[in-house]
Design an enzyme around this catalytic site. Structure first.
Site, PDB file in Angstrom:
ATOM      1  N   GLU A 143      -4.433 -11.410  14.107  1.00 17.99           N
ATOM      2  CA  GLU A 143      -4.063 -10.216  13.894  1.00 17.99           C
ATOM      3  C   GLU A 143      -5.273  -9.192  14.419  1.00 17.99           C
ATOM      4  OE1 GLU A 143      -1.045  -8.825  11.085  1.00 17.99           O
ATOM      5  OE2 GLU A 143      -2.635  -7.933  10.303  1.00 17.99           O
ATOM      6  N   LYS A 190       0.936  -1.235  -0.023  1.00 16.17           N
ATOM      7  CA  LYS A 190       0.254  -0.115  -0.059  1.00 16.17           C
ATOM      8  C   LYS A 190       0.795   1.274   0.006  1.00 16.17           C
ATOM      9  CE  LYS A 190      -3.693   0.214   2.562  1.00 16.17           C
ATOM     10  NZ  LYS A 190      -4.607   0.375   3.985  1.00 16.17           N
ATOM     11  N   GLY A 213      -5.352  -4.513   5.499  1.00 14.17           N
ATOM     12  CA  GLY A 213      -4.590  -5.596   4.661  1.00 14.17           C
ATOM     13  C   GLY A 213      -4.915  -7.132   4.579  1.00 14.17           C
ATOM     14  N   ARG A 214      -5.380  -7.286   6.066  1.00 13.57           N
ATOM     15  CA  ARG A 214      -5.979  -8.824   5.889  1.00 13.57           C
ATOM     16  C   ARG A 214      -7.342  -9.096   5.648  1.00 13.57           C
ATOM     17  NH1 ARG A 214      -5.110  -6.638  10.714  1.00 13.57           N
ATOM     18  NH2 ARG A 214      -6.820  -6.098  12.282  1.00 13.57           N
ATOM     19  N   HIS A 234      -3.964 -38.594  10.643  1.00 10.90           N
ATOM     20  CA  HIS A 234      -2.840 -39.419  11.104  1.00 10.90           C
ATOM     21  C   HIS A 234      -1.633 -38.360  11.462  1.00 10.90           C
ATOM     22  CE1 HIS A 234      -4.527 -42.825   8.492  1.00 10.90           C
ATOM     23  NE2 HIS A 234      -5.038 -41.680   8.213  1.00 10.90           N
ATOM     24  N   GLU A 247      10.171  -5.717   3.733  1.00 12.92           N
ATOM     25  CA  GLU A 247      10.152  -7.093   3.315  1.00 12.92           C
ATOM     26  C   GLU A 247       9.721  -7.046   1.766  1.00 12.92           C
ATOM     27  OE1 GLU A 247       8.942  -7.856   7.742  1.00 12.92           O
ATOM     28  OE2 GLU A 247       8.588  -6.322   5.859  1.00 12.92           O
ATOM     29  N   LYS A 268       9.214  -4.653  13.922  1.00 11.06           N
ATOM     30  CA  LYS A 268       9.710  -3.979  12.651  1.00 11.06           C
ATOM     31  C   LYS A 268      10.725  -2.712  13.086  1.00 11.06           C
ATOM     32  CE  LYS A 268       5.578  -4.688   9.813  1.00 11.06           C
ATOM     33  NZ  LYS A 268       4.653  -4.042   9.104  1.00 11.06           N
TER      34      LYS A 268
END
Length: 551
Positions: free
Chosen positions: A361, A214, A275-276, A392, A220, A512
């Site tokens: 979050e 954005k 964002g999410r 399993h 990153e 961060k």
């Protein structure tokens, strides 16, 4: 002149419905699902809701009609209806960032009107969708060519968090509908291995990078975007090639242009999109490139169908509200620490990972909207794997362990890949697991099988483990939208009850900031400026002593 402060709401644990639920819990906590079903043979027919394409069976939860009535009363006392209206109307319900949380506008039909600061945002949303569709059709048809006039055969999405988890999950979920002569890859981790493995077998002449950030400053994402730029130019050489091999999803036109991306190929979104919650915005460009605009719009229609149901259905028949209230019941009264999400559909293998960000979050908060410390548990841990693989692996702990773990089972009545009787076997396992978790196997039943006495305790299943089952006809783009919106609104319901802000994420900031401070220290020859604790300082020194590759 003094500013009048908004009235502080009554603490959650002091509300009448909460106190009534606490008393009710003491009465019903030892009730077993075996007894509940024996007393009410039609329980499985009654405790279910079908809406917006999904069938939701919550009969195998440890609830009675009184439980549901009290939970619905709690929702009313916490002003859930008013909060829903506020969200859909564009009110700034993200209080710490003073903005709307209006992801529902991303899937609103063109004829709807939603105002943010007096501006109708729906035309803007559809303008971006139109630009996305035109671009995707151009790439998918081969009209968009790379710098050397080759068609684009590889698309690599570069993002992190919501700019990666949503598109990556949606691509995997809808791979059946994707254009199979196009390769989709996703890079998020700043670990160089992620980039190296994603690009190892790709040809830069046929590769398009979608850079999702954005602000176009995410550390990153920009680190990986620069790696992609250098990787591309080693083969393409000409700086002008960036314009044919990179597009951006961002709001920072200046940053995008300085990188070398043509701002005509920048797709924007808005501050009121978290964002999410952004995978159905321009952040979903890579998804649209894979499945095409028509399927992408079908997914949006699925989102919208669940939005409308959430907004209009009475709480006792409202899928997201019921799911959210059950989470409150399990977390705050039974003390559940986690929720297992178990999709019996291989295409949904990334869905639990996507939900981890969406749920944790959003609701991993210890402070209420008015800044007070919560006096109750919030935000359970979400996790899971597709069935039958998990059977399993970790199901042993759910069946016979000491943890209380509510489970969401997700299944589809029709397979997208019907091979022999595999789908019947898959769904038989889903139904069997919910039955086994609910009813278990008593000591008498084990002994009746002539089991050796010493082995009997090991083969007893206590049961009484709560499960909810979500069924849909088949995994279509529309069904995926319905499913995601179901969880989005369940998260919102929980956050409203807990009186927390489900739309900020201050908890990701501190790490961060410290990383930006530490990064130059890993290479600086001067250690005198280290001002961390003794452990961190020692770890930095250890890393510095071993970071150089052996000669």
């Amino acid at each position: 002149m003094t500013t009048k402060r908004a009235a502080v709401p009554e603490p959650l644990t002091e509300r009448p419905a909460w106190k009534a639920l606490a008393e009710h819990y003491r009465k019903v906590r030892h009730l077993h699902l075996r007894q509940l079903f024996a007393d009410d043979p039609l329980r499985g027919e009654r405790l279910r809701v079908e809406a917006a394409g999904l069938y939701f069976d919550y009969s195998k939860n440890r609830v009675t009609d009184e439980t549901i009535a009290l939970l619905v009363q709690l929702a009313s006392e916490c002003s859930l209806a008013q909060r829903i209206d506020a969200m859909f109307s564009g009110a700034p319900i993200n209080v710490t960032e003073r903005r709307a949380a209006l992801h529902v506008a991303l899937r609103a039909p063109e004829n709807e009107h939603i105002l943010v600061d007096g501006v109708d945002v729906v035309p803007e949303v559809h303008a971006v969708l139109g630009r996305m569709a035109a671009f995707c059709e151009s790439v998918r048809s081969g009209r968009w060519r790379g710098h050397t006039d080759r068609p684009i055969r590889n698309v690599v999405n570069i993002g992190i968090g919501g700019s990666d988890l949503g598109p990556a999950m949606a691509y995997e979920a809808l791979r059946h509908y994707s254009q199979r002569d196009m390769t989709l890859r996703f890079i998020s981790n700043v670990d160089g291995t992620d980039f190296a493995e994603a690009t190892r077998d790709l040809n830069p002449e046929e590769t398009l990078f979608v850079v999702c950030s954005k602000t176009f400053t995410t550390q990153e994402t920009l680190t990986n975007a620069r790696l992609a730029r250098a990787w591309s130019l080693r083969k393409l050489v000409d700086e002008r090639a960036i314009r044919r091999h990179f597009v951006a999803v961002s709001t920072n036109a200046e940053g995008v242009a300085s990188f070398g991306i043509d701002t005509a190929n920048m797709f924007g979104f808005w501050d009121w999109v978290g964002g999410r919650y952004s995978m159905d915005s321009a952040v979903g460009l890579s998804t649209m490139l894979a499945i095409g605009p028509q399927h992408f719009r079908a997914m949006l229609a699925g989102f919208h169908a669940m939005d409308q149901h959430f907004r209009s259905a009475p709480f006792e028949r409202n899928l997201p509200v019921l799911m959210g209230l059950l989470a409150i019941w399990h977390s705050n009264f039974f003390g559940a620490q986690t929720v297992a999400v178990l999709p019996y559909e291989q295409y949904l293998k990334r869905f639990p990972a996507y939900l981890q960000q969406l749920t944790m979050e959003s609701n991993g908060k210890h402070v209420t909207l008015d800044g007070a410390r919560t006096r109750y548990q919030t935000g359970p841990i979400y996790w899971g794997e597709p069935g039958t693989n998990g059977q399993h692996s970790f199901y042993q702990l759910i069946h016979q362990g000491t943890r209380f773990i509510p489970c969401d089972f997700i299944g589809f009545c029709q397979s997208l890949n019907p091979l022999g009787d595999t789908h019947d076997l898959l769904m038989a396992n889903l139904f069997a697991q919910t039955e086994a978790l609910a009813f278990g196997k008593t000591q008498a039943e084990v002994e009746a099988e002539r089991t050796p006495r010493w082995l009997v305790p090991h083969r007893v299943f206590e049961g009484n483990h709560p499960t909810s089952t979500i069924l849909a006809e088949r995994l279509t783009p529309e069904a995926l939208g319905q499913l995601i919106a179901l969880y989005e609104h369940s998260v919102f319901t929980q956050g409203t009850i807990w009186n927390i802000d489900s739309f900020d994420q201050w908890g990701v900031e501190l790490g961060k900031v410290l990383a930006q401070r530490i990064a130059p220290e890993l290479q600086s020859p001067d250690e005198s400026g280290f001002a961390h604790d003794s452990s961190t300082n020692a770890l930095i020194r250890r890393y510095r002593s071993l970071r150089e590759e052996p000669s």
